[in-house]
Structure formats: structure tokens, C-alpha cells
Design a protein around this motif. Structure first.
Motif, PDB file in Angstrom:
ATOM      1  N   GLN A  95       0.824  -1.210   0.000  1.00 22.07           N
ATOM      2  CA  GLN A  95       0.000   0.000   0.000  1.00 22.07           C
ATOM      3  C   GLN A  95       0.859   1.263   0.000  1.00 22.07           C
ATOM      4  OE1 GLN A  95      -0.110  -2.175   2.691  1.00 22.07           O
ATOM      5  NE2 GLN A  95       1.269  -0.968   3.966  1.00 22.07           N
ATOM      6  N   THR A 102      -4.790   5.549  -7.397  1.00 18.89           N
ATOM      7  CA  THR A 102      -6.141   5.719  -6.849  1.00 18.89           C
ATOM      8  C   THR A 102      -7.033   4.489  -6.956  1.00 18.89           C
ATOM      9  OG1 THR A 102      -6.898   6.661  -8.959  1.00 18.89           O
ATOM     10  CG2 THR A 102      -6.111   8.193  -7.282  1.00 18.89           C
ATOM     11  N   LEU A 105      -7.598  -0.641  -3.265  1.00 18.18           N
ATOM     12  CA  LEU A 105      -8.317  -0.857  -2.016  1.00 18.18           C
ATOM     13  C   LEU A 105      -7.315  -1.406  -1.007  1.00 18.18           C
ATOM     14  CD1 LEU A 105     -11.045  -0.964  -0.473  1.00 18.18           C
ATOM     15  CD2 LEU A 105     -11.231  -3.348  -1.223  1.00 18.18           C
ATOM     16  N   LYS A 106      -7.062  -0.641   0.045  1.00 20.32           N
ATOM     17  CA  LYS A 106      -6.041  -1.002   1.032  1.00 20.32           C
ATOM     18  C   LYS A 106      -6.723  -1.623   2.245  1.00 20.32           C
ATOM     19  CE  LYS A 106      -4.746   3.274   0.927  1.00 20.32           C
ATOM     20  NZ  LYS A 106      -4.915   4.187  -0.172  1.00 20.32           N
ATOM     21  N   TYR A 160      -5.188   2.839   5.666  1.00 22.81           N
ATOM     22  CA  TYR A 160      -5.972   1.752   5.101  1.00 22.81           C
ATOM     23  C   TYR A 160      -7.405   2.197   4.830  1.00 22.81           C
ATOM     24  CZ  TYR A 160      -2.006  -0.412   7.415  1.00 22.81           C
ATOM     25  OH  TYR A 160      -0.745  -0.706   7.840  1.00 22.81           O
ATOM     26  N   ASP A 161      -8.048   1.506   3.892  1.00 24.51           N
ATOM     27  CA  ASP A 161      -9.453   1.771   3.582  1.00 24.51           C
ATOM     28  C   ASP A 161     -10.386   0.887   4.396  1.00 24.51           C
ATOM     29  OD1 ASP A 161      -8.717   3.601   1.477  1.00 24.51           O
ATOM     30  OD2 ASP A 161      -8.185   1.834   0.286  1.00 24.51           O
ATOM     31  N   LEU A 162      -9.953  -0.327   4.667  1.00 26.04           N
ATOM     32  CA  LEU A 162     -10.723  -1.271   5.480  1.00 26.04           C
ATOM     33  C   LEU A 162      -9.809  -1.900   6.525  1.00 26.04           C
ATOM     34  CD1 LEU A 162     -12.843  -3.369   2.916  1.00 26.04           C
ATOM     35  CD2 LEU A 162     -13.709  -1.651   4.512  1.00 26.04           C
ATOM     36  N   ALA A 181     -16.437  -3.800  -1.458  1.00 27.66           N
ATOM     37  CA  ALA A 181     -15.651  -2.564  -1.505  1.00 27.66           C
ATOM     38  C   ALA A 181     -14.817  -2.476  -2.782  1.00 27.66           C
ATOM     39  CB  ALA A 181     -14.750  -2.483  -0.283  1.00 27.66           C
ATOM     40  N   SER A 182     -14.323  -3.614  -3.256  1.00 26.98           N
ATOM     41  CA  SER A 182     -13.473  -3.617  -4.454  1.00 26.98           C
ATOM     42  C   SER A 182     -14.255  -3.271  -5.710  1.00 26.98           C
ATOM     43  CB  SER A 182     -12.800  -4.985  -4.629  1.00 26.98           C
ATOM     44  OG  SER A 182     -13.743  -5.970  -5.026  1.00 26.98           O
ATOM     45  N   ASP A 184     -16.588  -0.912  -5.801  1.00 23.20           N
ATOM     46  CA  ASP A 184     -17.054   0.475  -5.727  1.00 23.20           C
ATOM     47  C   ASP A 184     -16.619   1.216  -6.993  1.00 23.20           C
ATOM     48  OD1 ASP A 184     -17.158   3.333  -5.110  1.00 23.20           O
ATOM     49  OD2 ASP A 184     -17.538   2.699  -3.044  1.00 23.20           O
ATOM     50  N   ARG A 186     -16.028   4.146  -7.568  1.00 26.07           N
ATOM     51  CA  ARG A 186     -15.055   5.210  -7.352  1.00 26.07           C
ATOM     52  C   ARG A 186     -13.621   4.729  -7.564  1.00 26.07           C
ATOM     53  NH1 ARG A 186     -17.270   7.283  -1.620  1.00 26.07           N
ATOM     54  NH2 ARG A 186     -17.547   5.024  -1.466  1.00 26.07           N
ATOM     55  N   LEU A 187     -13.410   3.410  -7.439  1.00 29.36           N
ATOM     56  CA  LEU A 187     -12.063   2.886  -7.672  1.00 29.36           C
ATOM     57  C   LEU A 187     -11.654   2.983  -9.138  1.00 29.36           C
ATOM     58  CD1 LEU A 187     -11.889  -0.309  -5.416  1.00 29.36           C
ATOM     59  CD2 LEU A 187     -10.692   1.852  -5.099  1.00 29.36           C
TER      60      LEU A 187
END
Length: 271
Positions: A95, A102, A105-106, A160-162, A181-182, A184, A186-187
Motif C-alpha cells: 500500500q 487511486t 483498495l487497502k 488503510y481503507d478497510l 468494496a473492491s 465500488d 469510485r475505484l
């Protein structure tokens, strides 16, 4: 093209989760086994990986710098796979290695210390006291690697994101959480810019590895943008500036070298 990075504490069961996650998403899991599989193409042996993998590097001697060069080369495996997308980068400060990209997902897996001891002791069929010792050493080594190499607190939640506590949720629930989440949308924003940034990171890392193999001291900052490599910092002699520029310019993909190096000489201090 999403990239997932996984940071983990020893004994959380994160590896089993990562393998199942990769299977469900049809992603490539870049773990120690995958790195060992790809290493020969990068000139790395299992013995070299054992010496450098997730261990804080040193730069004092020529041998130290060679080990740091091997670490930089190993990181190229992570970066090259990240560039392909649809990948899970497991551990190794991934990460931080691709900071600024951008479409990442971290994820971090944690658990209370004694819970980790219990799970690890049961899984490995070892005495709990030995499990405690191994986990403490692992936490110290991995945390030290992140702190020394990336200048960051391993436990900083904002990195981290999660953050998932494996003592509180089932593996299946956590896997579904990461999958959701992966996906999303927005990623996907700025994906083209992210790929260009990864290209720049890869080129800078290639130059770093070659310079570390040389006799030059590690006081250089190396960045890349669209094929142009910038060298900044300082060296000890004019000849080293020429050597640094020569090495950087010889790396495949480098179109030009912008040199912003200064000469700073050091004299030994007599006691």
C-alpha cells in the motif's frame, strides 16, 4: 483493473482469507509463493528472497547496498503485477509502494494479541509460549520494516481503507465485505492516471535497483515522469554525478535524465 493490498498481523488468518478472496474475484494473488515463482526472471534466488523479504534494509556497506538492490528488484515484481490489474498484493508494504495510485483498495487484518497466539498455536501445533515469541518477533519485524523503509506507523488506521478484526467476523463475511468494496465505482475514477503513475514508479524503481548495485552512496532521490528520470540529492565527487547519470540513462525506458545532484564531501572526524 482494481488492485487490492493486504496488510496483516501474524496469526489473524489473513492468508487463508486472501487465497479465498483471490479465488472468488479471479484475481492473481502475489504472495511469497508467487514471488518465488516469478523471481528467476528478475535474477533473484530463493536465498536472496529469504534475506531481503520484508526486512528493513541497510545501506552502510557495498554488501548492504546490494541487498537493498535485491529488495528493489523484488518490489518490481509487485509493481509489474500491479500494472496488470486484477491483483491482490499480499504484505510487503504494497500500500505504500504504490502510494498515490487511486484504483487501490487497502485492507488490513488485525486481531487481539492473545487471540492470534491461540489461533497460531493451534494451527501450527506449537506451544503457546513459542507462538507468543514468534508473533512478537513478527510484529516487531514487519512494523519495523514499514517504519524504516516507508517512514510510516504500521498501525496508523488512516493508511488503510478497510480494517477488519478477524476475531469478530467470519471469513466469509469479511470476504464479502472486501469484494463489495473492491467493486465500488469510485475505484475506477482516474484509472488511466493510475496506470501512468505505476509506469513512472516502475521506471524509477528500475533505476534505483541499478544505482544500488553500483558504488554510489544511497543519498539520491529518484523520480520518473513519462520516461524522464530526475536524480536529486547529493554525491561525494563530481565523477559520481556522471556515473549516476550514466547508470540512469542506461536503463530501458529512460528517455532523458534530469540531474539535480550536488557534491557534498565529508571529512572523517578525529576523536
Amino acid at each position: 483493473m482494481a488492485i487490492i493490498t493486504i496488510s496483516r498481523e501474524m496469526g489473524t488468518g489473513a492468508y487463508a482469507i486472501a487465497k479465498e478472496l483471490a479465488k472468488k474475484l479471479k484475481y492473481t494473488l502475489v504472495d511469497r509463493l508467487k514471488i518465488e515463482e516469478l523471481a528467476p526472471a528478475y535474477g533473484l534466488t530463493p536465498e536472496i528472497l529469504e534475506r531481503v523479504d520484508e526486512k528493513p534494509p541497510s545501506y552502510r556497506t557495498a554488501e548492504d547496498r546490494l541487498q537493498a538492490a535485491h529488495l528493489a528488484t523484488m518490489e518490481l515484481i509487485l509493481l509489474d503485477n500491479a500494472r496488470k490489474g486484477n491483483v491482490i498484493l499480499y504484505g510487503r508494504g504494497a500500500q505504500d509502494l504504490i502510494k498515490g495510485v487511486t484504483n487501490v483498495l487497502k485492507v488490513r487484518f488485525i486481531a487481539p494479541f492473545e487471540d492470534r497466539v491461540e489461533k497460531f498455536a493451534e494451527r501450527e501445533w506449537i506451544d503457546p509460549d513459542l507462538a507468543r515469541e514468534l508473533i512478537r518477533k513478527s510484529d516487531h519485524q514487519l512494523g519495523g520494516f514499514i517504519h524504516f523503509y516507508f517512514d510510516r506507523d504500521w498501525n496508523d488506521p488512516m493508511a488503510y481503507d478497510l480494517i477488519l478484526n478477524t476475531s469478530k467476523s467470519s471469513h466469509s463475511a469479511m470476504i464479502e465485505c472486501v469484494i463489495s468494496a473492491s467493486k465500488d465505482p469510485r475505484l475506477k475514477t482516474g484509472e488511466d492516471e493510475s496506470m501512468a503513475l505505476l509506469d513512472d514508479c516502475i521506471l524509477a524503481k528500475r533505476v534505483e535497483a541499478e544505482i544500488l548495485k553500483s558504488s554510489l552512496e544511497r543519498r539520491l532521490r529518484i523520480t520518473a515522469k513519462d520516461g524522464v528520470v530526475t536524480l536529486s540529492g547529493h554525491v561525494q565527487a563530481e565523477g559520481q554525478i556522471e556515473e549516476a547519470v550514466r547508470i540512469a540513462g542506461s536503463v530501458s525506458g529512460v528517455t532523458d535524465v534530469d540531474c539535480d545532484l550536488d557534491v557534498v564531501s565529508y571529512k572523517p572526524v578525529k576523536d
